[in-house]
Write a protein that holds these residues in place. Structure first.
Motif, short mmCIF file in Angstrom:
data_model
loop_
_atom_site.label_atom_id
_atom_site.label_comp_id
_atom_site.label_asym_id
_atom_site.label_seq_id
_atom_site.Cartn_x
_atom_site.Cartn_y
_atom_site.Cartn_z
N ILE A 178 0.84 -1.20 0.00
CA ILE A 178 0.00 0.00 0.00
C ILE A 178 0.87 1.25 0.00
O ILE A 178 1.86 1.32 0.73
N LEU A 179 0.49 2.23 -0.82
CA LEU A 179 1.20 3.51 -0.89
C LEU A 179 0.29 4.60 -0.36
O LEU A 179 -0.91 4.62 -0.65
N VAL A 180 0.87 5.50 0.42
CA VAL A 180 0.10 6.59 1.04
C VAL A 180 0.65 7.94 0.57
O VAL A 180 1.84 8.22 0.74
N TYR A 181 -0.21 8.75 -0.03
CA TYR A 181 0.19 10.03 -0.60
C TYR A 181 -0.55 11.19 0.05
O TYR A 181 -1.59 11.01 0.69
N GLU A 182 -0.01 12.39 -0.19
CA GLU A 182 -0.76 13.58 0.18
C GLU A 182 -2.06 13.59 -0.62
O GLU A 182 -2.10 13.13 -1.76
N TYR A 183 -3.10 14.08 -0.01
CA TYR A 183 -4.43 14.02 -0.60
C TYR A 183 -4.66 15.18 -1.56
O TYR A 183 -4.44 16.35 -1.22
N ALA A 184 -5.04 14.85 -2.78
CA ALA A 184 -5.37 15.87 -3.78
C ALA A 184 -6.89 16.01 -3.81
O ALA A 184 -7.58 15.25 -4.49
N SER A 185 -7.39 16.97 -3.06
CA SER A 185 -8.84 17.06 -2.83
C SER A 185 -9.64 17.38 -4.09
O SER A 185 -10.84 17.11 -4.14
N ARG A 186 -8.99 17.94 -5.09
CA ARG A 186 -9.72 18.29 -6.32
C ARG A 186 -9.52 17.25 -7.42
O ARG A 186 -9.76 17.53 -8.59
N SER A 187 -9.07 16.07 -7.04
CA SER A 187 -8.95 14.94 -7.97
C SER A 187 -7.90 15.19 -9.03
O SER A 187 -6.79 15.61 -8.72
N SER A 188 -8.22 14.96 -10.30
CA SER A 188 -7.22 15.05 -11.37
C SER A 188 -7.74 15.88 -12.54
O SER A 188 -8.94 16.14 -12.67
N LEU A 189 -6.82 16.28 -13.39
CA LEU A 189 -7.14 17.21 -14.47
C LEU A 189 -8.21 16.69 -15.42
O LEU A 189 -9.02 17.48 -15.93
N ASP A 190 -8.25 15.39 -15.66
CA ASP A 190 -9.23 14.85 -16.60
C ASP A 190 -10.67 15.16 -16.19
O ASP A 190 -11.56 15.26 -17.04
N ARG A 191 -10.90 15.35 -14.88
CA ARG A 191 -12.25 15.65 -14.39
C ARG A 191 -12.72 17.05 -14.80
O ARG A 191 -13.91 17.35 -14.72
N TYR A 192 -11.80 17.91 -15.23
CA TYR A 192 -12.15 19.31 -15.51
C TYR A 192 -12.15 19.64 -17.00
O TYR A 192 -12.43 20.78 -17.37
N LEU A 193 -11.84 18.66 -17.83
CA LEU A 193 -11.84 18.92 -19.27
C LEU A 193 -13.26 19.21 -19.74
O LEU A 193 -14.18 18.45 -19.50
#
Length: 306
Positions: A98-113
């Motif tokens: 399991i990998l644990v990252y900082e949380y990107a609350s606004r998801s990813s760029l593809d969601r905003y295209l």
């Protein structure tokens, strides 16, 4: 020293991860990629501070395994930049990886295209991602460059402050920064629609392969659609973008929601650098530092009229 011991300071107990995700409750699942499912959660650090995190759980059925798991840990523990996703820790207990990252609350760029973001906001996201990739190609204080091999809009994360971060390094390669062609590989990897045809056909991996993929992302932002949504066996999305540029038809290619607000000079600078990224000849593609400069200039033209 075993890999597990070398990164002992990054270890997180499985029990803590189960608590953070409510035992991997489906309600906390926020996505799924080539590595496996991604969950949101909250971990308690040693100071008692609660930190929101994104938790990726390896699922070998998707094709990745121990190699990609440890590659991500080794790379992200060494290469740190504000526009590269930060690895906070990992869990390696039993069969669980399991990998644990900082949380990107606004998801990813593809969601905003094709969404409601302003052109200036989209430009700032593109600039942040370009800076992150430029750092990976020429990191400070090391002669080793990172070739990502899977640049795409869904691998550009966005945090609460709209900061863009390059993520997902399971397929990355690391090699000498003073060699033009860092790797000769036997099998090309990446995501269809984004992969450099020269890399796919010739198996020669260079930093320009990432530049090509980033050019695809830039045109996705410009036209408001994923390259994979364009279904034409005779003409790829990248080919359509190049042809539209050469025929001076960018105004037909741009997404309707930004057509009225975009400054003509901003569009000119943006589309020119995006077009150069997609050059068929690797030698004609720009460095990522040049891409950053031109995107910053495109933003300046846009802001100057706002």
């Amino acid at each position: 020293m075993a890999l597990n011991d070398k990164f002992d300071h990054l270890k997180i107990k499985l029990r803590a991860i189960k608590i953070a995700t409510n035992n991997f409750d489906t309600k906390n699942c926020i996505g799924q990629g080539g590595f496996g499912k991604v969950y949101k959660g909250e971990v308690v650090e040693c100071e008692g501070r609660h930190t929101k995190v994104a938790i990726k759980v390896l699922d070998r059925r998707f094709g990745q395994g121990d190699l990609e798991f440890w590659k991500e840990i080794m790379l992200l523990s060494h290469y740190r930049h504000t526009n590269v996703a930060s690895l906070l820790g990992f869990c390696d207990e039993g069969k669980e990886k399991i990998l644990v990252y900082e949380y990107a609350s606004r998801s990813s760029l593809d969601r905003y295209l094709g969404g409601d973001l302003t052109w200036a906001r989209l430009l700032k996201i593109c600039i942040g991602a370009a800076r992150g990739l430029a750092y990976l190609h020429n990191p400070d204080g090391t002669q080793q460059r990172v070739l990502h091999r899977d640049i795409k809009s869904s691998n550009i994360l966005i945090d609460e402050d709209w900061k863009a971060m390059i993520s997902d390094f399971g397929l990355s390669k690391i090699g000498p920064a003073n060699q033009e062609n860092t790797f000769l590989v036997s099998e090309a990897v990446g995501t269809s629609g984004y992969v450099d045809p020269n890399y796919m056909n010739g198996r020669l991996l260079t930093k320009e392969s990432d530049v090509y993929s980033f050019g695809v992302v830039l045109f996705e932002v410009f036209c408001g659609r994923l390259c994979t949504s364009y279904d034409n066996k005779n003409c790829s999305f990248a080919r359509l973008a190049r042809d539209s540029y050469k025929q001076d038809k960018m105004k037909d290619f741009i997404h309707e929601k930004i057509k009225d607000e975009i400054n003509s000079k901003s569009m000119e600078v943006f589309t020119k650098i995006a077009y150069q990224c997609l050059a068929e000849d690797n030698a004609q593609r720009p460095l990522m530092t040049e891409v950053v400069t031109d995107l910053e200039n495109s933003l300046r033209f846009q802001v100057s009229i706002s």
